[in-house]
Write a protein that holds these residues in place. Structure first.
Motif, PDB file in Angstrom:
ATOM      1  N   ASP A  43       0.822  -1.217   0.000  1.00 48.27           N
ATOM      2  CA  ASP A  43       0.000   0.000   0.000  1.00 48.27           C
ATOM      3  C   ASP A  43       0.854   1.263   0.000  1.00 48.27           C
ATOM      4  O   ASP A  43       0.362   2.332  -0.344  1.00 48.27           O
ATOM      5  N   TRP A  44       2.110   1.163   0.384  1.00 48.96           N
ATOM      6  CA  TRP A  44       2.988   2.326   0.323  1.00 48.96           C
ATOM      7  C   TRP A  44       3.274   2.736  -1.125  1.00 48.96           C
ATOM      8  O   TRP A  44       3.772   3.825  -1.382  1.00 48.96           O
ATOM      9  N   GLN A  45       2.990   1.843  -2.062  1.00 48.39           N
ATOM     10  CA  GLN A  45       3.280   2.126  -3.466  1.00 48.39           C
ATOM     11  C   GLN A  45       2.014   2.153  -4.315  1.00 48.39           C
ATOM     12  O   GLN A  45       2.061   1.910  -5.511  1.00 48.39           O
ATOM     13  N   SER A  46       0.898   2.485  -3.702  1.00 51.84           N
ATOM     14  CA  SER A  46      -0.353   2.616  -4.452  1.00 51.84           C
ATOM     15  C   SER A  46      -0.400   3.999  -5.094  1.00 51.84           C
ATOM     16  O   SER A  46      -0.644   5.003  -4.416  1.00 51.84           O
ATOM     17  N   ILE A  47      -0.183   4.070  -6.407  1.00 53.51           N
ATOM     18  CA  ILE A  47      -0.033   5.366  -7.081  1.00 53.51           C
ATOM     19  C   ILE A  47      -0.872   5.460  -8.360  1.00 53.51           C
ATOM     20  O   ILE A  47      -0.609   6.315  -9.203  1.00 53.51           O
ATOM     21  N   PHE A  48      -1.883   4.586  -8.504  1.00 55.28           N
ATOM     22  CA  PHE A  48      -2.641   4.574  -9.747  1.00 55.28           C
ATOM     23  C   PHE A  48      -4.139   4.755  -9.531  1.00 55.28           C
ATOM     24  O   PHE A  48      -4.953   4.114 -10.182  1.00 55.28           O
ATOM     25  N   ARG A  49      -4.524   5.631  -8.609  1.00 58.96           N
ATOM     26  CA  ARG A  49      -5.949   5.894  -8.417  1.00 58.96           C
ATOM     27  C   ARG A  49      -6.583   6.418  -9.696  1.00 58.96           C
ATOM     28  O   ARG A  49      -7.736   6.114 -10.001  1.00 58.96           O
ATOM     29  N   PHE A  50      -5.832   7.196 -10.472  1.00 59.57           N
ATOM     30  CA  PHE A  50      -6.385   7.780 -11.697  1.00 59.57           C
ATOM     31  C   PHE A  50      -6.721   6.708 -12.732  1.00 59.57           C
ATOM     32  O   PHE A  50      -7.447   6.972 -13.687  1.00 59.57           O
ATOM     33  N   SER A  51      -6.198   5.493 -12.577  1.00 63.50           N
ATOM     34  CA  SER A  51      -6.548   4.416 -13.508  1.00 63.50           C
ATOM     35  C   SER A  51      -7.483   3.395 -12.862  1.00 63.50           C
ATOM     36  O   SER A  51      -7.690   2.313 -13.387  1.00 63.50           O
ATOM     37  N   GLY A  52      -8.035   3.736 -11.691  1.00 63.24           N
ATOM     38  CA  GLY A  52      -9.069   2.912 -11.111  1.00 63.24           C
ATOM     39  C   GLY A  52      -8.713   2.203  -9.822  1.00 63.24           C
ATOM     40  O   GLY A  52      -9.552   1.508  -9.248  1.00 63.24           O
ATOM     41  N   SER A  53      -7.496   2.317  -9.354  1.00 62.55           N
ATOM     42  CA  SER A  53      -7.092   1.651  -8.114  1.00 62.55           C
ATOM     43  C   SER A  53      -8.019   2.038  -6.966  1.00 62.55           C
ATOM     44  O   SER A  53      -8.274   3.214  -6.737  1.00 62.55           O
ATOM     45  N   ASP A  54      -8.522   1.033  -6.265  1.00 66.76           N
ATOM     46  CA  ASP A  54      -9.453   1.259  -5.153  1.00 66.76           C
ATOM     47  C   ASP A  54      -8.856   0.635  -3.901  1.00 66.76           C
ATOM     48  O   ASP A  54      -8.868  -0.585  -3.734  1.00 66.76           O
ATOM     49  N   MET A  55      -8.326   1.477  -3.009  1.00 67.49           N
ATOM     50  CA  MET A  55      -7.614   0.977  -1.835  1.00 67.49           C
ATOM     51  C   MET A  55      -8.530   0.270  -0.844  1.00 67.49           C
ATOM     52  O   MET A  55      -8.062  -0.473   0.017  1.00 67.49           O
ATOM     53  N   ALA A  56      -9.845   0.463  -0.955  1.00 68.11           N
ATOM     54  CA  ALA A  56     -10.765  -0.253  -0.072  1.00 68.11           C
ATOM     55  C   ALA A  56     -10.635  -1.754  -0.295  1.00 68.11           C
ATOM     56  O   ALA A  56     -10.733  -2.554   0.646  1.00 68.11           O
ATOM     57  N   LEU A  57     -10.399  -2.177  -1.535  1.00 66.85           N
ATOM     58  CA  LEU A  57     -10.232  -3.593  -1.851  1.00 66.85           C
ATOM     59  C   LEU A  57      -8.950  -4.150  -1.234  1.00 66.85           C
ATOM     60  O   LEU A  57      -8.848  -5.361  -0.999  1.00 66.85           O
ATOM     61  N   ASP A  97      -6.700  15.609  -9.805  1.00 68.75           N
ATOM     62  CA  ASP A  97      -8.079  15.152  -9.663  1.00 68.75           C
ATOM     63  C   ASP A  97      -9.081  16.261  -9.938  1.00 68.75           C
ATOM     64  O   ASP A  97      -9.441  17.033  -9.057  1.00 68.75           O
ATOM     65  N   ASP A  98      -9.512  16.368 -11.198  1.00 66.36           N
ATOM     66  CA  ASP A  98     -10.570  17.299 -11.533  1.00 66.36           C
ATOM     67  C   ASP A  98     -11.857  16.815 -10.868  1.00 66.36           C
ATOM     68  O   ASP A  98     -12.100  15.614 -10.761  1.00 66.36           O
ATOM     69  N   PRO A  99     -12.724  17.734 -10.400  1.00 69.46           N
ATOM     70  CA  PRO A  99     -13.974  17.312  -9.747  1.00 69.46           C
ATOM     71  C   PRO A  99     -14.829  16.366 -10.581  1.00 69.46           C
ATOM     72  O   PRO A  99     -15.576  15.559 -10.031  1.00 69.46           O
ATOM     73  N   ILE A 100     -14.730  16.411 -11.920  1.00 68.43           N
ATOM     74  CA  ILE A 100     -15.526  15.529 -12.758  1.00 68.43           C
ATOM     75  C   ILE A 100     -15.161  14.068 -12.513  1.00 68.43           C
ATOM     76  O   ILE A 100     -15.988  13.166 -12.682  1.00 68.43           O
ATOM     77  N   LEU A 101     -13.924  13.796 -12.078  1.00 67.88           N
ATOM     78  CA  LEU A 101     -13.501  12.419 -11.838  1.00 67.88           C
ATOM     79  C   LEU A 101     -14.166  11.805 -10.614  1.00 67.88           C
ATOM     80  O   LEU A 101     -14.141  10.585 -10.440  1.00 67.88           O
ATOM     81  N   ASP A 102     -14.739  12.645  -9.750  1.00 62.98           N
ATOM     82  CA  ASP A 102     -15.401  12.108  -8.558  1.00 62.98           C
ATOM     83  C   ASP A 102     -16.554  11.171  -8.918  1.00 62.98           C
ATOM     84  O   ASP A 102     -16.952  10.327  -8.118  1.00 62.98           O
TER      85      ASP A 102
END
Length: 541
Positions: free
Chosen positions: A229-243, A398-403
């Motif tokens: 988890d220290w190297q989780s850097i791809f939220r913009f491509s869909g990474s969901d840390m809850a999983l 993170d543009d607000p549209i990505l929310d």
């Protein structure tokens, strides 16, 4: 025949009032500042009236209600100015000529949105419906903005993108995962005894559903996942840390094994980088170490650069020239276009799908930090670690549209950017060089370089920045005042305080008796208190 036309933009709302922040730190506050500004508007209007000059106006309210363009056109037409609308091609060329970073950012935003929308099995129509106001409610300015972007920008781009795929009989990677999931649910796959997943911190919803489709039979296929988890850097491509964090909730009974030995980098970088990433209390605690027999060292160097042109390139050339020829070197930036921001003007080789530049007579690969994940070099040079929209941390990701399509955002400031900085630091085997502009260093850099000068005041809120004055004067009742803020404001420490009469800075006074260890103990107490929910006691003088 031509005439001179004057355009004034007034910062007033639909009620003719200025923003409340106009009065911050001013004598008499907002009421006086507002009155002074309105008097200035009247003065300008009267000047033009007396001199017979043409004045056209816009207001902040025109931007909020979306009427600014129409208002300008109407005023220009009344003045006899011919209106020639630019074509989309002309507008695009103007934008690109002004700022190629903007072009790259817009493309990345659109592609990210489409990928995430498909991965989460959502549609433009469905997302638009969520923006429709309920009966009796008006859409907010932000909702209007999001709907416009969704329907007027994303939708045509998405339709053109899908049409291009269909014309060439192609699918993209997200399509492949979704189709594979459907085939698995139909039983059209060979049953496996074990499924191994690497880089699990990058797990996204569509990939999670594919894994579940592969494990439909009972007893379920055994699943073995490796992730950091220290190297989780791809939220913009869909990474969901809850999983990741709630693994057992999604996948069932789980045995946890920790791998805490590293062979790439060594002390003192291990302790420094670990302390940096663990400032976010959500990160899983780990104790990184090297084998007992390992006596190697990895050092962290911060290199201060001037603000002049070519100053960064000069520093990079000096560093590269000083390194042994038989040791590897990697050049990195937050973005690929940082290769240009350092002032490099030589030929860039794009072979091997990576940029290669010649510095001090050596061919060196230049990569973005995202692209460099998983790689290493003896010496790594990270450039452009500065404040600003395109700095590090980035302020534009993170543009607000990505929310609408991203996983739930994290509460800790710059959480993913902090992990990205950690990934950058840990690419080096022998020495990590971090270059920054001395006039506007990144808040991440400031965390490492904070000097505890005797007599200075440490911010009582973040325990990182120093308290500095930014405004002073005399109030309406004659009392002197001084306003203070934290130097760590770029990292979202919002500590601000105005003192009247007593002009001593708020905060923790650094004395001769206080050591760096004392301050670090306070920081650790703060981190521990946040994790446990226990009260925090800080002495403010």
């Amino acid at each position: 025949m031509w005439q001179r036309i004057f355009l004034e933009h007034f910062a007033i709302d639909r009620n003719g009032q200025t923003p409340r922040w106009f009065g911050e730190g001013t004598k008499g506050g907002w009421k006086v500042a507002n009155q002074k500004y309105l008097e200035g508007i009247d003065w300008k209007r009267n000047i033009h009236k007396r001199n017979g000059t043409v004045l056209i106006e816009t207001m902040s309210a025109d931007f909020h209600n979306g009427m600014v363009e129409q208002k300008l056109i109407e005023q220009l037409k009344r003045c006899g100015v011919p209106i020639k609308e630019r074509t989309n091609r002309e507008l695009y060329d103007i934008m690109v000529q002004r700022n190629r970073q903007m072009e790259k950012t817009v493309f990345t935003l659109l592609l990210s949105f489409i990928t995430l929308m498909k991965a989460n099995e959502k549609t433009i129509k469905g997302l638009s419906e969520t923006l429709e106001p309920e009966d009796g409610h008006m859409m907010t300015a932000n909702e209007k903005r999001n709907k416009y972007i969704l329907t007027e920008i994303v939708k045509p781009f998405y339709e053109a993108y899908q049409a291009e795929l269909e014309k060439n009989f192609e699918i993209d990677f997200t399509d492949a995962i979704i189709q594979a999931k459907k085939l698995c649910r139909e039983g059209l796959w060979k049953r496996y005894d074990y499924i191994l997943v690497d880089e699990f911190q990058d797990i996204s919803v569509d990939r999670y559903k594919l894994l579940q489709a592969l494990r439909l039979d009972k007893p379920k296929t055994k699943l073995y996942c490796v992730g950091d988890d220290w190297q989780s850097i791809f939220r913009f491509s869909g990474s969901d840390m809850a999983l990741f964090y709630d693994f057992e909730q999604y996948f069932g009974f789980t045995e946890l094994c920790k791998i805490e030995t590293t062979y790439r980098f060594h002390q003192p970088l291990i302790d420094k980088s670990s302390a940096f990433v663990m400032k976010n209390p959500v990160q899983k605690e780990k104790t990184i170490k090297t084998p007992a027999s390992d006596k190697k060292k990895t050092y962290l160097s911060f290199v201060k650069c001037e603000s002049e042109d070519n100053a960064v390139l000069t520093k990079v050339e000096e560093i590269v020239a000083s390194l042994p020829k038989d040791e590897t070197v990697l050049l990195m930036g937050r973005y690929n276009y940082d290769v240009y921001s350092i002032g490099f003007k030589g030929k860039i080789d794009h072979s091997e799908n990576r940029m290669k530049v010649n510095i001090a007579g050596r061919d060196i690969f230049f990569l973005s930090v995202h692209s460099a994940k998983g790689l290493e070099a003896d010496h790594v040079i990270l450039v452009n670690c500065n404040q600003g929209a395109y700095g590090f941390p980035s302020l534009i990701e993170d543009d607000p549209i990505l929310d609408f399509v991203l996983s739930r955002s994290e509460q800790y400031p710059f959480a993913e950017e902090r992990r990205l900085f950690y990934v950058a630091m840990t690419r080096a085997k022998k020495r990590m060089y971090i270059l920054y502009d001395k006039q506007r260093p990144s808040p991440f850099v400031s965390e490492f370089l904070l000097k505890l000068e005797i007599g200075s005041y440490l911010c009582p809120k973040c325990l990182e920045g120093k308290i500095v004055p930014f405004n002073e004067g005399t109030s309406s009742n004659g009392a002197p005042y001084r306003s203070f803020r934290c130097t760590n404001s770029e990292a979202r420490c919002d500590f601000v305080e105005t003192r009247f009469g007593n002009l001593t800075p708020p905060g923790i006074l650094i004395t001769e008796e206080m050591t760096a260890q004392d301050v670090e103990r306070m920081r650790e107490h703060r981190r521990r208190a946040k994790r446990t929910g226990s009260p925090i006691y800080i002495t403010i003088v």
